[in-house]
Design an enzyme around this catalytic site. Structure first.
Site, PDB file in Angstrom:
ATOM      1  N   CYS A  55      -2.126   5.360   8.357  1.00 48.41           N
ATOM      2  CA  CYS A  55      -2.124   4.773   9.690  1.00 48.41           C
ATOM      3  C   CYS A  55      -0.890   5.207  10.478  1.00 48.41           C
ATOM      4  O   CYS A  55      -0.917   5.262  11.691  1.00 48.41           O
ATOM      5  CB  CYS A  55      -2.133   3.261   9.610  1.00 48.41           C
ATOM      6  SG  CYS A  55      -3.103   2.641   8.261  1.00 48.41           S
ATOM      7  N   ASN A  92       0.804  -1.227   0.000  1.00 48.34           N
ATOM      8  CA  ASN A  92       0.000   0.000   0.000  1.00 48.34           C
ATOM      9  C   ASN A  92       0.835   1.273   0.000  1.00 48.34           C
ATOM     10  O   ASN A  92       0.376   2.323  -0.395  1.00 48.34           O
ATOM     11  CB  ASN A  92      -0.965   0.016   1.196  1.00 48.34           C
ATOM     12  CG  ASN A  92      -0.314  -0.421   2.480  1.00 48.34           C
ATOM     13  OD1 ASN A  92       0.240  -1.523   2.581  1.00 48.34           O
ATOM     14  ND2 ASN A  92      -0.350   0.440   3.476  1.00 48.34           N
TER      15      ASN A  92
HETATM   16  C1  PLP Z   1      -6.587  -0.382   3.346  1.00 50.63           C
HETATM   17  C2  PLP Z   1      -5.869  -1.653   3.508  1.00 50.63           C
HETATM   18  C3  PLP Z   1      -6.302  -2.620   4.432  1.00 50.63           C
HETATM   19  C4  PLP Z   1      -7.451  -2.366   5.383  1.00 50.63           C
HETATM   20  O1  PLP Z   1      -8.684  -2.372   4.739  1.00 50.63           O
HETATM   21  P1  PLP Z   1      -9.945  -1.712   5.523  1.00 50.63           P
HETATM   22  O2  PLP Z   1     -11.107  -2.043   4.652  1.00 50.63           O
HETATM   23  O3  PLP Z   1      -9.666  -0.249   5.598  1.00 50.63           O
HETATM   24  O4  PLP Z   1     -10.017  -2.376   6.844  1.00 50.63           O
HETATM   25  C5  PLP Z   1      -5.616  -3.809   4.512  1.00 50.63           C
HETATM   26  N1  PLP Z   1      -4.564  -4.057   3.719  1.00 50.63           N
HETATM   27  C6  PLP Z   1      -4.115  -3.156   2.809  1.00 50.63           C
HETATM   28  C7  PLP Z   1      -2.960  -3.513   1.949  1.00 50.63           C
HETATM   29  C8  PLP Z   1      -4.755  -1.934   2.684  1.00 50.63           C
HETATM   30  O5  PLP Z   1      -4.289  -1.051   1.799  1.00 50.63           O
END
Ligand code: PLP
Length: 397
Positions: free
Chosen positions: A327, A154
């Site tokens: 985060c 991400n």
């Molecule tokens: C955003 C994200 C999550 C969390 O997803 P949510 O629906 O916000 O709980 C988990 N893993 C990755 C790689 C993400 O980018």
């Protein structure tokens, strides 16, 4: 250049698509029945959930009976990892393999298991953020319960060799989970061809609403209950279904996976233009692999600059971006992902993530390039750190 509003933080969340919203709306007001009720108003809701389950399954070449709706990516990650741990521990398998730069939804779950009797091997990534499948192979033991490696990162957008890792896990008969939240809609995913046993996805990263996601679980893996209660999600996750969001997720999955190659071709041209031009600013570096990266991800470190100041200054210019990940902002620790690829703390602090998508225009790209240039120059002019770097390294500024 005239002031614009440019949203370049699609890895944090996305705008709900028109089609997804329109499909969901009737399920708030007209078709509001409980999907568990037997009269036709309820049956209509149940049918809508069934259709969405099929849409999600089709997008990753799964069967609809292998899809479980959740409240999002974090829940799907938690469910997959804790389930594998619970089931496998009964067979004496208490070893988990993951990478050192997963999303916190995976890392913190695995850390929790490590505090509760599991042994964890964290595979290091290389300087580009890639996992070597051979390292996974060498880490597998007789008592390995699960391998969990994210599909695409991400923060720096690296796309992992998931098919190779899947093949290794299948050969060694070890369950393989992947967090594909960022990869969905950006990379072709076939859970069968790639030997993926469990896969997490999230709605709000692909133009569905926040608070909905799904977990794919291959037939034959006995998934324990997440929430006890009613018989929803084939008795595995109790609670009345979030029908409008589930309907939106189905439509969003269909849209996201319709023309991945076309989307990649269009967006990567803009991504590469951003990278090429931003790297012209001195003392910068690209984080992540130049080729094996998500088509919309740009992540660049600027020496002598503090990421938070950069974000605030860009916000004043109408640009939404991110430093590391949403985060980790608000904490003083640099991103664990940037540290995992070997960046020094100071460099990691001065990083900028821009995540563009199919709505981004050429004008947006030009605007970002111009504003990042002026903002970086302004911040460096005020930065004692930059002054010191220039002096000690003989850089003319
Ligand atoms: C955003 C994200 C999550 C969390 O997803 P949510 O629906 O916000 O709980 C988990 N893993 C990755 C790689 C993400 O980018």
């Amino acid at each position: 250049m005239e002031k614009r509003f440019v949203y370049a933080d699609n890895a944090a969340t996305t705008k709900v698509s028109k089609a997804a919203l329109e499909a969901a709306l009737p399920y708030f007001t007209e078709i509001y029945g409980n999907a568990s009720s037997i009269y036709s108003l309820g049956m209509n809701s149940a049918r809508a959930v069934m259709k969405a389950r099929q849409q999600v399954a089709n997008a990753i070449n799964a069967k609809s009976g292998e899809i479980y709706f959740t409240s999002g990516g974090s829940e799907a990650d938690n469910w997959a990892i804790k389930s594998a741990a619970e089931v496998q521990a009964k067979k004496g398998k208490k070893h988990i393999i993951t990478s050192n730069f997963e999303h916190h939804a995976v890392l913190h779950t695995v850390d929790h298991l490590a505090k509760n009797g599991f042994e964890v091997t964290y595979i290091p990534v290389d300087e580009f953020g890639l996992v070597n499948p051979e390292d996974v192979k060498n880490a597998i033991r007789e008592d390995t319960a699960l391998v969990t490696i994210m599909f695409a990162n991400n923060e720096i957008g690296t796309i992992q060799p998931i098919k190779e890792i899947g093949a290794i896990c299948r050969e060694r008969k070890v369950w393989f989970h992947t967090d594909a939240v960022q990869a969905i809609g950006n990379v072709e995913i076939d859970v069968s061809d790639m030997n993926i046993d469990m896969l997490s996805l999230s709605g709000h990263k692909i133009h569905a609403p926040k608070g909905v996601g799904a977990l794919f679980v291959r037939t034959g893996i006995g998934l324990p209950n997440l929430i006890h209660g009613g018989a929803q999600e084939r008795t595995k996750r109790a609670g009345t279904e979030n029908v409008p969001s589930i309907v939106a997720l189905g439509v969003a999955m269909e849209e996201a996976c319709r023309d991945i190659a076309g989307k990649q071709a269009k967006i990567s041209v803009m991504r590469d233009k951003l990278i090429e031009n931003l790297l012209k600013i001195k003392e910068t570096r690209l984080n992540g692999d130049a080729k094996k990266r998500l088509c919309g991800n740009v992540n660049i470190s600027f020496r002598g600059i503090e990421g938070e100041s950069l974000l605030l200054s860009l916000d004043l210019e109408g640009i939404c971006a991110s430093s590391g990940s949403a985060c980790t902002s608000g904490s003083l620790d640099p991103s664990h992902v940037l540290l995992a690829i070997g960046l020094p703390h100071a460099t990691a602090h001065g990083s900028l993530r821009l995540t563009i998508n199919e709505d981004t225009t050429e004008e947006d790209v030009d605007y970002i390039i111009e504003k990042v240039n002026t903002v970086v120059a302004k911040l460096r002019a005020m930065s004692p750190l930059w002054e010191r770097i220039c002096k000690t390294e003989g850089i003319s500024d």
